[in-house]
Enzyme design. Structure first.
Site, PDB file in Angstrom:
ATOM      1  N   HIS A 139       0.828  -1.198   0.000  1.00 27.65           N
ATOM      2  CA  HIS A 139       0.000   0.000   0.000  1.00 27.65           C
ATOM      3  C   HIS A 139       0.872   1.261   0.000  1.00 27.65           C
ATOM      4  O   HIS A 139       0.402   2.346  -0.344  1.00 27.65           O
ATOM      5  CB  HIS A 139      -0.908   0.036   1.238  1.00 27.65           C
ATOM      6  CG  HIS A 139      -1.943  -1.033   1.252  1.00 27.65           C
ATOM      7  ND1 HIS A 139      -1.679  -2.319   1.670  1.00 27.65           N
ATOM      8  CD2 HIS A 139      -3.250  -1.017   0.894  1.00 27.65           C
ATOM      9  CE1 HIS A 139      -2.787  -3.048   1.584  1.00 27.65           C
ATOM     10  NE2 HIS A 139      -3.750  -2.283   1.121  1.00 27.65           N
TER      11      HIS A 139
ATOM     12  N   ASP B 271      -4.658  -6.105  -7.930  1.00 28.03           N
ATOM     13  CA  ASP B 271      -4.851  -5.567  -6.596  1.00 28.03           C
ATOM     14  C   ASP B 271      -5.222  -4.089  -6.765  1.00 28.03           C
ATOM     15  O   ASP B 271      -5.151  -3.540  -7.871  1.00 28.03           O
ATOM     16  CB  ASP B 271      -3.568  -5.722  -5.772  1.00 28.03           C
ATOM     17  CG  ASP B 271      -3.830  -5.767  -4.265  1.00 28.03           C
ATOM     18  OD1 ASP B 271      -4.945  -5.396  -3.850  1.00 28.03           O
ATOM     19  OD2 ASP B 271      -2.914  -6.161  -3.522  1.00 28.03           O
TER      20      ASP B 271
END
Length: 471
Positions: free
Chosen positions: A174, A245
């Site tokens: 992230h 993702d």
């Protein structure tokens, strides 16, 4: 295929403008991935999005890895995968999948981005940890298979992730690009094993934002034709849907170019861009291969058809209280070191560490009090010391270990109490940093697991779990 259908934006309750989401739905995006909200808010938004869309069906997805309670305040947090790994019972993994699917479907969510097939074999990994079933590829395969079967029986689509394996990294994707240092041989005998075992059951495969030099020295997996088209589709023979993702994660750099590269590499769905309107505009400006577009359309059509095979149960029925989490906790709790017990009339000092999320310890403390144990105020002397270690994975945090100051504070307290115990409510490696003489691992901070831990200390049952990782 209409290009807009490639994109599946995210929706964060309390952050995303609902009018923007409705506009995206009217533009014909293929679906939405939802984050947060209450049960009522989720159901109402899904109905509005579906009414606004010109498509026959849009796919609604969510990261309900530990049940809906990881995101919804009015739903129960189910046992973590690592807790199920400690219990090592396929029936529990099936039940978790079934409950998750039934509850998700009752609100209108078709697609659960689970199970995680990553291995819990790197203590420094800040983002996998309790999301994994364990370090052993065969254990992960068995329990994930049962979970997938539970999802299917409950009527939800699955997504195995994060291909080709996010376990052996120490970076949160992230925030930055993780590198998987495993050599090719290790990948074949470890990271890739659960994926190879479960591809026949996969409704979709989510490809991670991971640099895996043994497979592609230049491009991350999610943007790599070598990994997506070469390894996943050709060598492993996968014929289903490939989804990226979340594109809003900071590992990728330029979002528009990353999305294009992912599509060219073989992805059928571009998930959760940070700027969906800009991405849609960009995709209309570049020539997109018609064969790849046709394949993406076929994959999304197939998902839409399978999503409605099993009808949803009424919401009030699927959210009825169950004893599942308590039964799982009794099987999962694992003891390391000499056992510590409490009995009525004794006093205990409770110290908390690593509680970044300000989770409540009331379920644990109330259960002790109900058993006749007095929990003293901070600083007061007691018969025994219990340390609650809360630290668990959180996206965009980049760490999962305890800080030196936290460790020093707890170790000072431990020296003052020869009779002490650490309860690891999530990350097992964080508890190891404290060097306590005894540790009780729950692998989950869920209220049912806290209560079960207290009952264990009170001698109501013996822990039955085994560590699914190496400490």
């Amino acid at each position: 295929m209409k290009i807009n259908r490639l994109v599946h934006p995210g929706f964060w309750f309390g952050k995303t403008n609902p009018e923007d989401a409705l506009k995206l739905a009217r533009l014909g995006v293929g679906g939405f991935c939802l984050y947060g909200g209450t049960r009522k808010q989720v159901a109402e938004l899904i109905r509005a999005l579906r009414e606004a869309s010109p498509l026959k069906k849009i796919l609604i997805s969510a990261d309900y890895e530990d049940g809906l309670g990881r995101w919804l305040p009015d739903a129960e947090l189910l046992p973590s995968n690592l807790a199920l790994g400690a219990a090592n019972e396929e029936d529990l993994a099936f039940e978790k999948g079934f409950l998750t699917a039934c509850q998700a479907k009752s609100l209108g969510v078709d697609w659960v981005f689970a199970p995680v097939l990553d291995l819990a074999d790197c203590p420094q990994n800040p983002i996998v940890n309790t999301r994994s079933f364990g370090a052993d590829p065969q254990l992960v395969s068995r329990l994930a298979r049962a979970f997938i079967k539970g999802l299917a029986q409950g009527g939800a689509l699955n997504s195995i992730k994060h291909f080709p394996g996010h376990g052996n990294t120490s970076t949160d994707s992230h925030m930055a690009m993780p590198t998987v240092p495993s050599p090719a041989e290790h990948l074949q005998t470890h990271e890739l094993v659960p994926f190879k075992n479960l591809l026949p059951l996969a409704d979709s495969v989510m490809v991670g934002h991971l640099l895996v030099p043994a497979l592609d020295e230049e491009s991350p997996a999610s943007l790599s034709a070598k990994i997506v088209s070469g390894l996943l589709k050709t060598k492993l023979g996968y014929k289903g849907c490939v989804v990226t993702d979340a594109l809003c994660m900071k590992a990728l750099g330029d979002e528009k170019q990353a999305a294009l590269a992912a599509f060219l590499a073989g992805a059928h769905i571009l998930l959760v861009p940070e700027n969906p309107f800009e991405l849609l505009e960009f995709l209309h400006q570049v020539p997109l291969d018609k064969t790849l577009l046709a394949e993406a359309e076929h994959q999304q059509d197939s998902l839409c058809e399978r999503a409605d095979i099993i009808p949803a149960h009424p919401e009030e029925e699927t959210f009825q209280p169950t004893d599942f989490a308590t039964r799982a906790a009794q099987k999962a709790l694992t003891w390391l070191g000499p056992k510590v017990s409490l009995r009525p009339g004794q006093t205990v000092q409770v110290v908390e560490v690593g509680n970044d999320e300000n989770l409540s310890s009331e379920p644990f403390i109330n259960a002790l009090r109900q058993g006749g144990v007095t929990v003293v105020n901070p600083g007061e002397r007691a018969d025994k010391l219990v340390v609650l270690c809360w630290r668990r994975y959180q996206a965009f945090k980049g760490k999962i270990a305890l800080d030196p100051a936290e460790i020093n504070r707890v170790q000072t307290a431990l020296k003052q109490y020869p009779a002490h115990l650490v309860i690891a409510l999530a990350n097992p490696w964080a508890a190891k940093q404290l060097n306590a003489q005894s540790t009780l691992f729950t692998f989950s901070p869920a209220p049912s697991f806290q209560r079960t831990a207290a009952e264990c200390l009170l001698g109501k049952f013996e822990p039955q779990g085994h560590l699914p990782v190496t400490l």
